[in-house]
Write a protein that holds these residues in place. Sequence first.
Motif, PDB file in Angstrom:
ATOM      1  N   CYS A  20      36.304  90.401  39.722  1.00  0.00           N
ATOM      2  CA  CYS A  20      37.817  90.205  39.042  1.00  0.00           C
ATOM      3  C   CYS A  20      38.675  90.143  37.687  1.00  0.00           C
ATOM      4  O   CYS A  20      39.369  90.289  37.608  1.00  0.00           O
ATOM      5  CB  CYS A  20      38.365  88.741  39.584  1.00  0.00           C
ATOM      6  N   ALA A  21      37.389  90.568  36.931  1.00  0.00           N
ATOM      7  CA  ALA A  21      37.690  90.863  35.555  1.00  0.00           C
ATOM      8  C   ALA A  21      38.348  92.110  35.140  1.00  0.00           C
ATOM      9  O   ALA A  21      38.386  92.812  34.005  1.00  0.00           O
ATOM     10  CB  ALA A  21      36.300  90.362  34.425  1.00  0.00           C
ATOM     11  N   PHE A  22      38.181  93.183  35.835  1.00  0.00           N
ATOM     12  CA  PHE A  22      38.071  95.006  36.033  1.00  0.00           C
ATOM     13  C   PHE A  22      39.498  95.260  35.702  1.00  0.00           C
ATOM     14  O   PHE A  22      39.282  96.087  34.847  1.00  0.00           O
ATOM     15  CB  PHE A  22      37.483  95.281  37.049  1.00  0.00           C
ATOM     16  N   GLY A  23      40.473  94.499  35.345  1.00  0.00           N
ATOM     17  CA  GLY A  23      41.775  94.127  34.648  1.00  0.00           C
ATOM     18  C   GLY A  23      41.377  94.479  33.486  1.00  0.00           C
ATOM     19  O   GLY A  23      42.817  95.007  32.676  1.00  0.00           O
ATOM     20  N   MET A  24      40.507  93.043  32.520  1.00  0.00           N
ATOM     21  CA  MET A  24      40.533  93.268  31.263  1.00  0.00           C
ATOM     22  C   MET A  24      40.388  93.902  30.653  1.00  0.00           C
ATOM     23  O   MET A  24      38.931  94.756  30.638  1.00  0.00           O
ATOM     24  CB  MET A  24      39.793  91.868  31.032  1.00  0.00           C
ATOM     25  N   GLU A  25      40.339  94.301  29.489  1.00  0.00           N
ATOM     26  CA  GLU A  25      39.627  94.995  28.704  1.00  0.00           C
ATOM     27  C   GLU A  25      38.506  94.861  27.725  1.00  0.00           C
ATOM     28  O   GLU A  25      38.385  93.921  27.595  1.00  0.00           O
ATOM     29  CB  GLU A  25      41.375  95.781  27.389  1.00  0.00           C
ATOM     30  N   GLY A  26      37.531  95.906  27.442  1.00  0.00           N
ATOM     31  CA  GLY A  26      36.101  95.806  26.605  1.00  0.00           C
ATOM     32  C   GLY A  26      35.321  96.116  27.777  1.00  0.00           C
ATOM     33  O   GLY A  26      35.136  96.170  28.882  1.00  0.00           O
ATOM     34  N   ARG A  27      34.717  97.437  26.233  1.00  0.00           N
ATOM     35  CA  ARG A  27      33.414  97.016  27.388  1.00  0.00           C
ATOM     36  C   ARG A  27      32.155  96.289  27.948  1.00  0.00           C
ATOM     37  O   ARG A  27      31.624  96.848  28.726  1.00  0.00           O
ATOM     38  CB  ARG A  27      32.192  98.108  26.227  1.00  0.00           C
TER      39      ARG A  27
END
Length: 150
Positions: free
Chosen positions: A85-92
């Motif tokens: 669900c958080a794959f849309g967020m940026e960050g490694r």
Amino acid sequence: MNSYDSFSDDPASSEYADYDPRHYGFAGSPEIMPPSVRLARALSWFFAGLGGALIAVSIITGNPDLGGAIAFGYLSAWLLGGVACAFGMEGRTVQVVGVALAAVSGFLCLGLMAVGPLAGLTGLCLSFAIIVLLCKRESTTWFLRHRAAT
């Protein structure tokens, strides 16, 4: 030069000759989630749903011990579904956690193959596919993108 261009024929003589996109955090970064990340997200959700469906089938058929084994084997797959669900967020961090959970899921599905070969093999293949998709260059570019501060 046509009426639709703001650039001349010689790019070095234009007003944007000294423009270097590397100095701006968001230039050249993708704005739309690449297909590999979208597919990894869909497979993660399918993986989590498959675990729930297999548990339901094992309980309905009267084999709760198998359901418990499947629940243990698919625990990290459910966590992976949440991280998807958080794959849309940026960050490694999101990418690394997704790959790590997929690897743990694959490892647990190896043990699950002794109890239910179909459930274990399916989970192992899904884990491998998610790892491959999240480690592609376009996926890494997606997670490393920078957004303009608003």
